[in-house]
Structures are given as structure tokens and as C-alpha cells.
Design a protein around this motif. Structure first.
Motif, PDB file in Angstrom:
ATOM      1  N   ASP A   1       0.848  -1.185   0.000  1.00 11.74           N
ATOM      2  CA  ASP A   1       0.000   0.000   0.000  1.00 11.74           C
ATOM      3  C   ASP A   1       0.889   1.243   0.000  1.00 11.74           C
ATOM      4  O   ASP A   1       1.954   1.246   0.617  1.00 11.74           O
TER       5      ASP A   1
ATOM      6  N   PRO B   1       2.399   4.872   0.969  1.00  7.65           N
ATOM      7  CA  PRO B   1       2.523   5.469   2.308  1.00  7.65           C
ATOM      8  C   PRO B   1       1.409   6.484   2.557  1.00  7.65           C
ATOM      9  O   PRO B   1       0.852   7.056   1.618  1.00  7.65           O
ATOM     10  N   LYS B   2       1.113   6.670   3.788  1.00  5.35           N
ATOM     11  CA  LYS B   2       0.084   7.645   4.165  1.00  5.35           C
ATOM     12  C   LYS B   2       0.563   9.046   3.810  1.00  5.35           C
ATOM     13  O   LYS B   2       1.750   9.362   3.897  1.00  5.35           O
ATOM     14  N   ALA B   3      -0.364   9.899   3.452  1.00  6.21           N
ATOM     15  CA  ALA B   3      -0.040  11.270   3.080  1.00  6.21           C
ATOM     16  C   ALA B   3       0.485  12.035   4.288  1.00  6.21           C
ATOM     17  O   ALA B   3      -0.048  11.924   5.389  1.00  6.21           O
ATOM     18  N   ILE B   4       1.531  12.803   4.059  1.00  9.18           N
ATOM     19  CA  ILE B   4       2.101  13.601   5.133  1.00  9.18           C
ATOM     20  C   ILE B   4       1.282  14.863   5.339  1.00  9.18           C
ATOM     21  O   ILE B   4       1.127  15.351   6.439  1.00  9.18           O
TER      22      ILE B   4
ATOM     23  N   ARG C   1      -2.422  18.433  -2.874  1.00 11.98           N
ATOM     24  CA  ARG C   1      -2.746  17.071  -3.315  1.00 11.98           C
ATOM     25  C   ARG C   1      -3.986  17.121  -4.206  1.00 11.98           C
ATOM     26  O   ARG C   1      -4.961  17.780  -3.892  1.00 11.98           O
TER      27      ARG C   1
ATOM     28  N   GLU D   1      -1.428  17.971   2.982  1.00 10.68           N
ATOM     29  CA  GLU D   1      -2.148  18.341   1.762  1.00 10.68           C
ATOM     30  C   GLU D   1      -1.244  19.045   0.760  1.00 10.68           C
ATOM     31  O   GLU D   1      -1.503  19.041  -0.424  1.00 10.68           O
TER      32      GLU D   1
END
Length: 115
Positions: free
Chosen positions: A60, A62-65, A96, A67
């Protein structure tokens, strides 16, 4: 392939005989025809072996740091060797999901900003 071996054995045995020369020549032509049609070559390995379809499993993302993907404050954009920048004092925020287009004539450095 067994048929060709049988025909070749007959040609080898009776090919020199004056009375059977035309029959031997006929069998030689049959062997050549089989060779041209690909009946004497074994099938390619890729055709005989069942291959598994490749699969690709990616982790998956990576999670967004945050916007904001790109933030420029007071940036000057251009080439150092020309002395003066093309753009001065640029403030730019790319969030984003936004799309950004860099456009210009060939050789104007559109890709240089990407580096």
C-alpha cells in the motif's frame, strides 16, 4: 518424426539401387516437405511447458504527510548562466489532487523545473 526416420532409413538402404532410385528420390522429397512444414522440429519449450502468469503485488502507498505537495515562497526560476531569472519572487502552493502544467517552446527549460 518417426515417419521421417523410417523414410530416411529406406533411402539409406535403397538409395544407391538403380531400380529404386526414383522411389528413393520421392521419399527424399517427402522428408524435405516435412522439414519445410516444421514437422521434424520438436515443439518449442514455451509451447510444451505450462507457465504461470506473473503477478505483481505492491505494498500500500505510504500515508499522506499533508495536503501540500510543493511549496515555493519567493522563488526565482531560471538559468544561472544567463544572469537574470525567468521568473522572480514566485509563491506557489501545489496541493494534493491539483494538476500543474509547465508549458513553453522547445528548449525553454520546461523539464529543468522538474529536477
Amino acid at each position: 518424426m518417426a515417419e521421417a526416420a523410417r523414410l530416411q532409413a529406406w533411402v539409406d538402404k535403397y538409395g544407391a539401387s538403380a531400380t529404386k532410385a526414383s522411389a528413393a528420390q520421392s521419399r527424399v522429397k517427402m522428408i524435405e516437405k516435412m522439414r519445410k512444414e516444421g514437422k521434424l522440429d520438436p515443439p518449442a519449450v514455451g509451447l510444451t511447458v505450462k507457465r504461470h502468469k506473473p503477478s505483481l503485488v505492491l505494498p500500500d502507498p505510504p500515508k499522506a504527510i499533508g495536503e501540500e505537495l510543493l511549496v515555493l515562497k519567493g522563488a526565482d526560476i531560471g538559468y544561472e548562466e544567463e544572469g537574470m531569472p525567468i521568473l522572480e519572487g514566485i509563491d506557489l502552493v501545489v496541493n494534493r489532487g491539483m494538476k500543474l502544467i509547465l508549458r513553453g517552446p522547445n528548449g525553454a527549460g520546461e523539464h529543468s523545473e522538474e529536477m
